[in-house]
Design an enzyme around this catalytic site. Structure first.
Site, PDB file in Angstrom:
ATOM      1  N   ALA A   1     -11.358  10.148   3.932  1.00 64.46           N
ATOM      2  CA  ALA A   1     -12.836   9.316   4.380  1.00 64.46           C
ATOM      3  C   ALA A   1     -12.792   9.813   5.708  1.00 64.46           C
ATOM      4  O   ALA A   1     -11.893  10.190   6.413  1.00 64.46           O
ATOM      5  CB  ALA A   1     -12.403   7.842   4.541  1.00 64.46           C
TER       6      ALA A   1
ATOM      7  N   HIS B   1       0.647  -1.084  -0.136  1.00 69.22           N
ATOM      8  CA  HIS B   1       0.054  -0.295   0.164  1.00 69.22           C
ATOM      9  C   HIS B   1       0.848   1.084  -0.033  1.00 69.22           C
ATOM     10  O   HIS B   1       0.723   2.183   0.948  1.00 69.22           O
ATOM     11  CB  HIS B   1      -1.023   0.043   1.219  1.00 69.22           C
ATOM     12  CG  HIS B   1      -2.057  -1.045   1.367  1.00 69.22           C
ATOM     13  ND1 HIS B   1      -3.252  -0.930   0.651  1.00 69.22           N
ATOM     14  CD2 HIS B   1      -2.033  -2.433   1.561  1.00 69.22           C
ATOM     15  CE1 HIS B   1      -3.762  -2.037   0.629  1.00 69.22           C
ATOM     16  NE2 HIS B   1      -3.240  -2.916   1.268  1.00 69.22           N
TER      17      HIS B   1
ATOM     18  N   MET C   1      -9.105  11.440  10.418  1.00 74.58           N
ATOM     19  CA  MET C   1      -7.222  11.238  10.880  1.00 74.58           C
ATOM     20  C   MET C   1      -6.526  11.621  10.111  1.00 74.58           C
ATOM     21  O   MET C   1      -5.421  11.445   9.924  1.00 74.58           O
ATOM     22  CB  MET C   1      -7.194   9.525  11.339  1.00 74.58           C
ATOM     23  CG  MET C   1      -8.276   9.089  12.234  1.00 74.58           C
ATOM     24  SD  MET C   1      -7.768   7.360  12.318  1.00 74.58           S
ATOM     25  CE  MET C   1      -9.297   6.700  12.983  1.00 74.58           C
ATOM     26  N   SER C   2      -6.827  12.804   9.285  1.00 78.19           N
ATOM     27  CA  SER C   2      -5.927  13.043   8.156  1.00 78.19           C
ATOM     28  C   SER C   2      -5.993  14.519   8.115  1.00 78.19           C
ATOM     29  O   SER C   2      -6.642  15.202   8.598  1.00 78.19           O
ATOM     30  CB  SER C   2      -5.915  12.362   6.880  1.00 78.19           C
ATOM     31  OG  SER C   2      -7.401  12.431   6.273  1.00 78.19           O
TER      32      SER C   2
ATOM     33  N   ASN D   1     -18.980   6.588   6.811  1.00 79.92           N
ATOM     34  CA  ASN D   1     -19.839   5.891   8.021  1.00 79.92           C
ATOM     35  C   ASN D   1     -20.256   7.045   9.146  1.00 79.92           C
ATOM     36  O   ASN D   1     -19.791   8.028   8.956  1.00 79.92           O
ATOM     37  CB  ASN D   1     -18.884   5.021   8.884  1.00 79.92           C
ATOM     38  CG  ASN D   1     -17.686   5.694   9.446  1.00 79.92           C
ATOM     39  OD1 ASN D   1     -16.678   6.022   8.515  1.00 79.92           O
ATOM     40  ND2 ASN D   1     -17.556   6.034  10.772  1.00 79.92           N
TER      41      ASN D   1
ATOM     42  N   HIS E   1      -0.164   8.886   7.401  1.00 79.93           N
ATOM     43  CA  HIS E   1      -1.071   9.377   8.573  1.00 79.93           C
ATOM     44  C   HIS E   1      -0.085   9.488   9.783  1.00 79.93           C
ATOM     45  O   HIS E   1       0.794   8.663   9.869  1.00 79.93           O
ATOM     46  CB  HIS E   1      -1.992   8.265   8.621  1.00 79.93           C
ATOM     47  CG  HIS E   1      -3.148   8.193   7.329  1.00 79.93           C
ATOM     48  ND1 HIS E   1      -2.798   7.222   6.476  1.00 79.93           N
ATOM     49  CD2 HIS E   1      -4.269   9.130   7.384  1.00 79.93           C
ATOM     50  CE1 HIS E   1      -4.007   7.381   5.732  1.00 79.93           C
ATOM     51  NE2 HIS E   1      -4.616   8.386   6.136  1.00 79.93           N
TER      52      HIS E   1
END
Ligand code: HPA
Length: 287
Positions: free
Chosen positions: A121, A61, A219-220, A243, A83
């Site tokens: 996200a 990734h 978280m970013s 979500n 992150h």
């Protein structure tokens, strides 16, 4: 070596290899990578092949810088980001944004790539949101417990105490809302709060974040926007509400669900980006 020197080395590395220079940069968040696959005549550089880019923490990734055409616009994409929760220093988290800015100064020509679109996200805090919604970021709250500008000030990047009054560019926000309208897409608006993670929130934390008027939690993004604004880049931010935050929905959260919803919302995000990109460039052709 300073972050400036590292970023300059990467910028020169890319400049030597790029056939065209980006007019706009796009950071693609978790599950939102598909936009990069829509670019034409793309050149791809794996992060692992770039000097000074941090090593990936998850095998396979690693992410990539992709430069290609979206209609008439040359776009630079950061497919995947670093992150804070992965253990990186914020100098590492923000290196790609420093590189994007410095690349625009390597060759004395336009475009300078001084425009940045950040996507992510995020968990929905606003009760009017549903999973799969896109949200235009109007402002942010930094609850990371850290700031990327802490430490020795390098004035080549800009001010010691940057102003964040209009961090998310009002003209760009107007263009994004007009684009959504023309495409018949629902584009929510709201405040993004950044937390360190990697745990999702407790229900009590979700209520606290709602009480401080945040609409989405992630978280970013915030470190990237801070350094981009310090360097004078114009910023547009779009969250994909993957979500509802923990405690709102009555089922546990999973990263798999977050990624799956992100992938489903990706087609809407792609349509929106394709509409927005040429308009951003028309709005300020010299940037
Ligand atoms: N909380 C924090 N970060 C997230 C979430 C969430 O619910 N969803 C996606 N990123």
């Amino acid at each position: 070596m300073t972050q400036y020197e590292q970023a300059a080395i990467v910028a020169n590395f890319l400049a030597e290899r790029l056939e065209v220079m980006p007019a706009v940069w796009v950071v693609l968040g978790s599950g939102l990578g598909a936009f990069a696959d829509t670019l034409n005549s793309a050149q791809r550089f794996a992060y692992t092949d770039l000097p000074h880019f941090p090593p990936a923490t998850v095998a396979g990734h690693g992410g990539a810088v992709i430069v290609g055409q979206c209609q008439s616009v040359t776009v630079g994409v950061m497919q995947g980001r670093f992150h804070y929760y992965e253990g990186y220093e914020l100098d590492q988290v923000t290196l790609p944004i420093r590189v994007a800015k410095l690349l625009g100064g390597v060759r004395p020509c336009r475009p300078r790539g001084n425009r940045l679109i950040v996507t992510n996200a995020a968990g929905g805090l606003n009760p009017n949101f549903t999973a799969g919604d896109l949200m235009l970021i109007t402002d942010h709250i930094n609850l990371l417990g850290a700031n990327p500008l802490r430490g020795i000030h390098d004035e080549r990047f800009g001010a010691r105490f940057p102003d964040l009054t209009a961090a998310y560019d009002p003209d760009y926000r107007r263009i994004a809302l007009e684009s959504a309208d023309q495409l018949g897409l629902t584009l929510q608006q709201g405040i993004y709060v950044a937390v360190a993670g990697p745990t999702y929130e407790t229900p009590a934390e979700t209520r606290m974040l709602q009480a401080i008027a945040a609409d989405a939690v992630g978280m970013s993004t915030v470190p990237e926007v801070i350094v981009a604004r310090q360097m004078g880049m114009r910023v547009l931010g779009i969250s994909c509400i993957t979500n509802l935050a923990a405690g709102i929905a009555n089922h546990p959260l999973s990263h798999q669900d977050v990624l799956a919803t992100g992938q489903r919302a990706s087609s809407q995000l792609i349509a929106l980006l394709q509409h927005i990109l040429p308009r951003l460039c028309e709005a300020d052709p010299m940037v």
